[in-house]
Each structure stands twice: as C-alpha cells, then as structure tokens.
Motif scaffolding. Structure first.
Motif, PDB file in Angstrom:
ATOM      1  N   ASN A 229      23.747  -5.030  58.514  1.00 11.02           N
ATOM      2  CA  ASN A 229      25.040  -4.597  57.978  1.00 11.02           C
ATOM      3  C   ASN A 229      25.633  -3.457  58.789  1.00 11.02           C
ATOM      4  O   ASN A 229      26.853  -3.280  58.833  1.00 11.02           O
ATOM      5  CB  ASN A 229      24.896  -4.195  56.514  1.00 11.02           C
ATOM      6  CG  ASN A 229      23.845  -3.133  56.274  1.00 11.02           C
ATOM      7  OD1 ASN A 229      22.653  -3.394  56.489  1.00 11.02           O
ATOM      8  ND2 ASN A 229      24.239  -1.952  55.853  1.00 11.02           N
ATOM      9  N   HIS A 230      24.798  -2.674  59.483  1.00  7.43           N
ATOM     10  CA  HIS A 230      25.330  -1.574  60.287  1.00  7.43           C
ATOM     11  C   HIS A 230      25.875  -2.041  61.633  1.00  7.43           C
ATOM     12  O   HIS A 230      26.463  -1.230  62.357  1.00  7.43           O
ATOM     13  CB  HIS A 230      24.259  -0.493  60.489  1.00  7.43           C
ATOM     14  CG  HIS A 230      24.103   0.396  59.301  1.00  7.43           C
ATOM     15  ND1 HIS A 230      24.741   1.610  59.180  1.00  7.43           N
ATOM     16  CD2 HIS A 230      23.384   0.234  58.157  1.00  7.43           C
ATOM     17  CE1 HIS A 230      24.425   2.170  58.030  1.00  7.43           C
ATOM     18  NE2 HIS A 230      23.606   1.353  57.392  1.00  7.43           N
ATOM     19  N   GLU A 231      25.692  -3.301  61.961  1.00 11.03           N
ATOM     20  CA  GLU A 231      26.378  -3.859  63.131  1.00 11.03           C
ATOM     21  C   GLU A 231      27.772  -4.369  62.751  1.00 11.03           C
ATOM     22  O   GLU A 231      28.523  -4.841  63.603  1.00 11.03           O
ATOM     23  CB  GLU A 231      25.554  -4.981  63.765  1.00 11.03           C
ATOM     24  CG  GLU A 231      24.484  -4.497  64.722  1.00 11.03           C
ATOM     25  CD  GLU A 231      23.269  -3.894  64.050  1.00 11.03           C
ATOM     26  OE1 GLU A 231      22.976  -2.707  64.325  1.00 11.03           O
ATOM     27  OE2 GLU A 231      22.608  -4.577  63.244  1.00 11.03           O
ATOM     28  N   TYR A 232      28.093  -4.281  61.474  1.00 11.84           N
ATOM     29  CA  TYR A 232      29.445  -4.506  60.971  1.00 11.84           C
ATOM     30  C   TYR A 232      30.090  -3.141  60.680  1.00 11.84           C
ATOM     31  O   TYR A 232      29.419  -2.111  60.689  1.00 11.84           O
ATOM     32  CB  TYR A 232      29.420  -5.322  59.679  1.00 11.84           C
ATOM     33  CG  TYR A 232      29.183  -6.801  59.858  1.00 11.84           C
ATOM     34  CD1 TYR A 232      30.247  -7.698  59.820  1.00 11.84           C
ATOM     35  CD2 TYR A 232      27.893  -7.310  60.033  1.00 11.84           C
ATOM     36  CE1 TYR A 232      30.041  -9.065  59.966  1.00 11.84           C
ATOM     37  CE2 TYR A 232      27.671  -8.674  60.179  1.00 11.84           C
ATOM     38  CZ  TYR A 232      28.757  -9.548  60.143  1.00 11.84           C
ATOM     39  OH  TYR A 232      28.550 -10.898  60.294  1.00 11.84           O
ATOM     40  N   PHE A 233      31.387  -3.149  60.399  1.00  5.50           N
ATOM     41  CA  PHE A 233      32.030  -1.929  59.927  1.00  5.50           C
ATOM     42  C   PHE A 233      33.051  -2.297  58.856  1.00  5.50           C
ATOM     43  O   PHE A 233      33.454  -3.459  58.731  1.00  5.50           O
ATOM     44  CB  PHE A 233      32.680  -1.138  61.068  1.00  5.50           C
ATOM     45  CG  PHE A 233      33.914  -1.763  61.646  1.00  5.50           C
ATOM     46  CD1 PHE A 233      35.188  -1.390  61.229  1.00  5.50           C
ATOM     47  CD2 PHE A 233      33.818  -2.718  62.648  1.00  5.50           C
ATOM     48  CE1 PHE A 233      36.318  -1.974  61.768  1.00  5.50           C
ATOM     49  CE2 PHE A 233      34.946  -3.297  63.209  1.00  5.50           C
ATOM     50  CZ  PHE A 233      36.211  -2.921  62.758  1.00  5.50           C
ATOM     51  N   GLU A 234      33.428  -1.284  58.060  1.00  5.33           N
ATOM     52  CA  GLU A 234      34.378  -1.495  56.975  1.00  5.33           C
ATOM     53  C   GLU A 234      35.791  -1.225  57.483  1.00  5.33           C
ATOM     54  O   GLU A 234      36.127  -0.096  57.829  1.00  5.33           O
ATOM     55  CB  GLU A 234      34.068  -0.570  55.802  1.00  5.33           C
ATOM     56  CG  GLU A 234      32.705  -0.772  55.179  1.00  5.33           C
ATOM     57  CD  GLU A 234      32.588  -2.075  54.422  1.00  5.33           C
ATOM     58  OE1 GLU A 234      33.630  -2.682  54.122  1.00  5.33           O
ATOM     59  OE2 GLU A 234      31.448  -2.490  54.137  1.00  5.33           O
ATOM     60  N   GLU A 235      36.604  -2.277  57.543  1.00 10.07           N
ATOM     61  CA  GLU A 235      38.009  -2.115  57.920  1.00 10.07           C
ATOM     62  C   GLU A 235      38.830  -1.861  56.660  1.00 10.07           C
ATOM     63  O   GLU A 235      38.564  -2.439  55.608  1.00 10.07           O
ATOM     64  CB  GLU A 235      38.505  -3.375  58.630  1.00 10.07           C
ATOM     65  CG  GLU A 235      39.871  -3.208  59.278  1.00 10.07           C
ATOM     66  CD  GLU A 235      40.269  -4.414  60.095  1.00 10.07           C
ATOM     67  OE1 GLU A 235      40.714  -4.239  61.245  1.00 10.07           O
ATOM     68  OE2 GLU A 235      40.125  -5.550  59.584  1.00 10.07           O
ATOM     69  N   PHE A 236      39.824  -0.967  56.776  1.00  9.04           N
ATOM     70  CA  PHE A 236      40.666  -0.582  55.631  1.00  9.04           C
ATOM     71  C   PHE A 236      39.822  -0.051  54.483  1.00  9.04           C
ATOM     72  O   PHE A 236      40.033  -0.375  53.307  1.00  9.04           O
ATOM     73  CB  PHE A 236      41.532  -1.753  55.143  1.00  9.04           C
ATOM     74  CG  PHE A 236      42.287  -2.459  56.223  1.00  9.04           C
ATOM     75  CD1 PHE A 236      43.195  -1.771  57.021  1.00  9.04           C
ATOM     76  CD2 PHE A 236      42.078  -3.811  56.455  1.00  9.04           C
ATOM     77  CE1 PHE A 236      43.892  -2.433  58.024  1.00  9.04           C
ATOM     78  CE2 PHE A 236      42.772  -4.477  57.452  1.00  9.04           C
ATOM     79  CZ  PHE A 236      43.683  -3.780  58.238  1.00  9.04           C
ATOM     80  N   GLU A 237      38.839   0.785  54.822  1.00  5.66           N
ATOM     81  CA  GLU A 237      37.898   1.289  53.821  1.00  5.66           C
ATOM     82  C   GLU A 237      38.617   2.039  52.716  1.00  5.66           C
ATOM     83  O   GLU A 237      39.579   2.762  52.939  1.00  5.66           O
ATOM     84  CB  GLU A 237      36.863   2.196  54.489  1.00  5.66           C
ATOM     85  CG  GLU A 237      35.674   2.524  53.609  1.00  5.66           C
ATOM     86  CD  GLU A 237      34.558   3.194  54.376  1.00  5.66           C
ATOM     87  OE1 GLU A 237      33.477   3.352  53.784  1.00  5.66           O
ATOM     88  OE2 GLU A 237      34.762   3.550  55.548  1.00  5.66           O
ATOM     89  N   ASP A 238      38.153   1.852  51.489  1.00  3.48           N
ATOM     90  CA  ASP A 238      38.686   2.505  50.291  1.00  3.48           C
ATOM     91  C   ASP A 238      40.123   2.097  49.991  1.00  3.48           C
ATOM     92  O   ASP A 238      40.890   2.864  49.396  1.00  3.48           O
ATOM     93  CB  ASP A 238      38.588   4.039  50.414  1.00  3.48           C
ATOM     94  CG  ASP A 238      37.154   4.514  50.546  1.00  3.48           C
ATOM     95  OD1 ASP A 238      36.268   3.870  49.942  1.00  3.48           O
ATOM     96  OD2 ASP A 238      36.918   5.496  51.268  1.00  3.48           O
TER      97      ASP A 238
END
Length: 463
Positions: A229-238
């Motif tokens: 999961n850390h090779e992904y990232f959160e886009e438009f977080e929150d």
C-alpha cells in the motif's frame, strides 16, 4: 580551597557531566527519520553513471531475466550487454540489447529509467551483464539462471523479506546483508511489499536508500517484489474525491514479467523458477480498487496450468492478519478459495510488521506466513496469539527457503542469525505433502517490552 569552594566545584562538575550525558543520549530520545538525507539535500539525484540496477526473473526464469536501471536525462535508449561468465577478464564477445527509456520527475530532479529484457539463455548457467550510462558502464554483474525442475545441480535457495519500508539505510541494510551471508547461494529474492514508506516528499530519496541498503543483492539475485500500500499514494486526500493511485516509481523501478491481470497489469505477475510457480498479487488493488474478482480469475488460471511440484503466492496484505484491528475480508472471501482449491504450498505476506505463521485445516499446506524486515514494529492481536505459532514482536527477520522436487525447507531467522521458526514440507510420489516442524535450536517467541514508541504510540512497539 574552602569546603564551600569544593562543594561548588563539585556541583558544577556534576552539572557539566550531566549535560554531557544528556547530550550523548539526545539522539536516542527522538524518533529517527525515515531517511538519512537532510531536508533539501539531493544526494540521490541521478547522474550520467548508471545506478539502481536491479535484475528480475522472466516468466521462464531458466531462459531469461529483465534489468532496470537509472541515469540522468542525458541518457536515452542505452545498451545492456550480456555474455556467459568465464574466469578470464577477457569476457569475450557480448550480446547487446537496446533498452526502452521512461522519464520520471521527482524531488531529486529528472531521471531516466531504462529497461532491457534478456532472453534465449540456457538454464542453470552463470551470466555476466552490465549496463550503459553517459560514456560509461556499470560493473559486470554475475547472475545465474534458474535450473529446470529435476535437473538442476543443486536445490533452489531463495530469500524472502517482509516489509522493509522505513529507515532502510540505517536499519534494514543489516537484515539484507545477514540474509546474503546466511544464503550466499541464493538466486532469487522475494519482497512482500512496502519497500519504502513514501508520501512524505522524499519518495526518491527513500528509493535511493533502499538500493543503498540492498547493495549488490538486486544485481546478483533476481528480485521479485509484491507491491504494498505504501507504493501507492492518496490523491485528493481528505476530500470526497480521495482515491488510491499507483506511485510513479513502481512501474519504472523493476523489469517484471508483463503477464499480470489487465486490471492490475503493472503490479501482478507470475513466473516459474526451478520447480516452483510463483504468483504475485496486488492486495491494495484488490481491497481498494475493486480488482479482487479479476485477480482471482487470473490466479485460478495461473495455478491451474502449473506443471511444477510447488507453488507460492506472494502478496502484501495477509489473508489472516496478526495485528489487532485489521481484517482483509475481501481477500479471504474472493482470493483465498482459489489458494485452497489449488493447494498452494506457501502464502508469503507482509504489511502487519509482526511475525506469525498458521496452517489451515488438517493438511500440511497451505502455510501462511507474515514477517517483517524493517524497524517499524506493531503489536500482535490476541487472536493471532491463539491461532498462529510461532508469533513474534519487536524482531527484524529474514527467511531462507531451500527447494528441490521432494522437499521445501523454510527457516525464519532473526537479524543476528538465530532460528525463530522453521519447517519442512516433504512431497510423496502421489503428490501428498507432509509437514515436519524444525524445532532444534529455535529460540523462544519474542514479545515487545516497551509500553510505547518514542513518539508516544502505544499501538506500536517501534517506529
């Protein structure tokens, strides 16, 4: 000198010594950063010299391998050279392959990542390879192809590492070195995802430290990682539009087989390695991006066509989580039935930063393992303590597997080399498998004795 003067001098000396002692302890009183790179420093910026070289198995690892490497933007479509290894510095006439190049912009500037696929090789043969930069070359590296099942000169030895993730240079490097020392004949290295932490604006420096920690392991063993999961990232977080997006480093860092499921084509793949079929899943995509059904259908096909005596599934998130409060129900509901149906031998996992092993039912297989190589350490759930054995906290580990057509031997060792867990699977002529526990020399399970981390977190043992 009066008594008052002596007393005052002694007090000043004690205060001075106390300050020195406090200063000496200061670095230990705060949590260590993920990298050793100071903010704004571009130590890991690409240059014209090739770096981040990593070999990975081809679909048929007896016949080929892929290589990825990095340079600065002055290099496009460079060359890889390979030749059968010999004992003379005159390596002879090499074969040249022109690489495909992709650009990546990071906090360290623009870099070019290159990929070359080597094919048409002979099984169980030692090869030399090197890659080109800007008017320069890397060292020659040695890599032995997989043998063919049943005819290899020696059992397959492979290394398996759980999450490395953070503090790779300062803490993970000794685990990887310990693994190499314990298994100098290893040809393959499996990583269970979360190789880096990411998401803090230092992604490229974290990858730089992962390669620095790994040393020559990625060049002289074939590296096969699962994505975490850390090779992904959160886009438009929150925000209501928040979504999980594949990190930009993953598709260019490794030259993995291009045979995965269409729904996760850069993060799922399979390959055959000396009597073992290894299928690599993307748990994050299955859980967060709705690809579990597609991956299950793909895995069913991959395992149904397995001609080999052994099978391994590698993924990041566990089917059975040893950490409190974590449930990966969709993996168990959708993907686990495929694992059971095809009687997979080993399921190798990470994510939960503890150690735990369990079987299922009365049979010897599958064996489910969760392990961790890095310094981030979580706490075990009571359910894990009741359903897994052995379990462990606060322990960095590496795993060595030795496999021949009749035997699969598994050992988990601490970073200091102590045997933490071990078993052997024996395959009978009718295909049935028997498990024998390896107990001689095994140390007692370890628990975390800290009440909280240096950041004050009670749910973890170490950051």
């Amino acid at each position: 000198m009066t008594r008052a003067t002596i007393t005052t001098a002694a007090l000043l000396l004690a205060l001075l010594l106390g300050n020195v002692t406090a200063a000496a302890k200061a670095p230990d009183s705060a949590a260590e950063p993920n990298t050793q790179v100071p903010a704004g420093n571009r130590h890991y910026a690409a240059t014209g010299f090739p770096d981040r070289m990593v070999a990975s198995p081809a679909q048929d690892a007896a016949r080929g391998f892929g290589v990825s490497w990095r340079t600065d933007a002055s290099v496009s479509a460079p060359t890889l050279e390979w030749v059968v290894a010999g004992d003379s510095p005159d390596v002879g006439t090499s074969t040249r392959i022109t690489a495909a190049t992709r650009a990546l912009e990071t906090e360290n500037g623009t870099a070019h990542f290159h990929r070359a696929d080597v094919a048409g090789l002979q099984p169980d043969t030692l090869y030399l390879w090197r890659v080109q930069g800007n008017s320069t070359w890397s060292a020659w590296h040695q890599l032995r192809t997989a043998g063919t099942a049943g005819t290899a000169r020696q059992p397959l030895t492979l290394l398996y590492f759980g999450d490395t993730q953070n503090k790779n240079l300062s803490h993970v490097s000794r685990v990887l070195r310990a693994g190499i020392k314990a298994a100098p004949d290893a040809r393959l290295s499996l990583f269970a995802g979360d190789l880096v932490s990411g998401g803090d604006g230092q992604d490229d420096s974290e990858w730089g430290e992962w390669f620095a920690a790994a040393g020559w392991l990625p060049q002289e063993t074939a590296v096969a990682p699962a994505i975490g999961n850390h090779e992904y990232f959160e886009e438009f977080e929150d925000t209501p539009q928040e979504r999980r997006v594949l990190g930009r480093h993953w598709p260019v860092t490794f030259a993995l087989p291009r045979n995965g499921v269409d729904a996760a084509d850069t993060s799922t793949y399979w390959f055959d390695y000396q009597g073992v079929r290894i299928a690599v899943l993307d748990g994050t995509s299955a859980l967060d991006l709705g690809t579990a059904q597609a991956q299950a259908a793909w895995l069913d096909t991959v395992l149904a066509n397995n001609p080999h005596p052994w099978s391994i599934v590698l993924l990041h998130q566990p089917f059975y989580s040893p950490r409190e409060g974590r449930e990966n129900a969709e993996l168990r509901d959708v993907l686990l039935p495929v694992v059971r149906r095809h009687q997979v031998d080993l399921v190798l996992q990470g994510h939960d930063h503890t150690y735990g092993r369990r079987g299922e039912g009365q049979g010897a297989t599958p064996q489910f393992v969760v392990t961790v190589a890095g310094p981030k350490q979580y706490r075990l759930s009571e359910q894990a303590r009741a359903t897994m054995a052995p379990v462990g906290e606060d322990t960095q580990l590496y795993q060595v597997l030795k496999i021949d057509p009749q035997h699969l031997r598994y050992e988990a060792r601490t970073v200091t080399g102590q045997l933490y867990d071990g078993f052997e699977l024996t395959r009978a002529a009718n295909g049935r498998k028997r498990k024998t526990e390896l107990t001689q020399g095994r140390i007692a399970p370890r628990d975390c004795t800290r009440a909280q981390t240096l950041k004050g977190r009670a749910d973890r043992c170490w950051e």
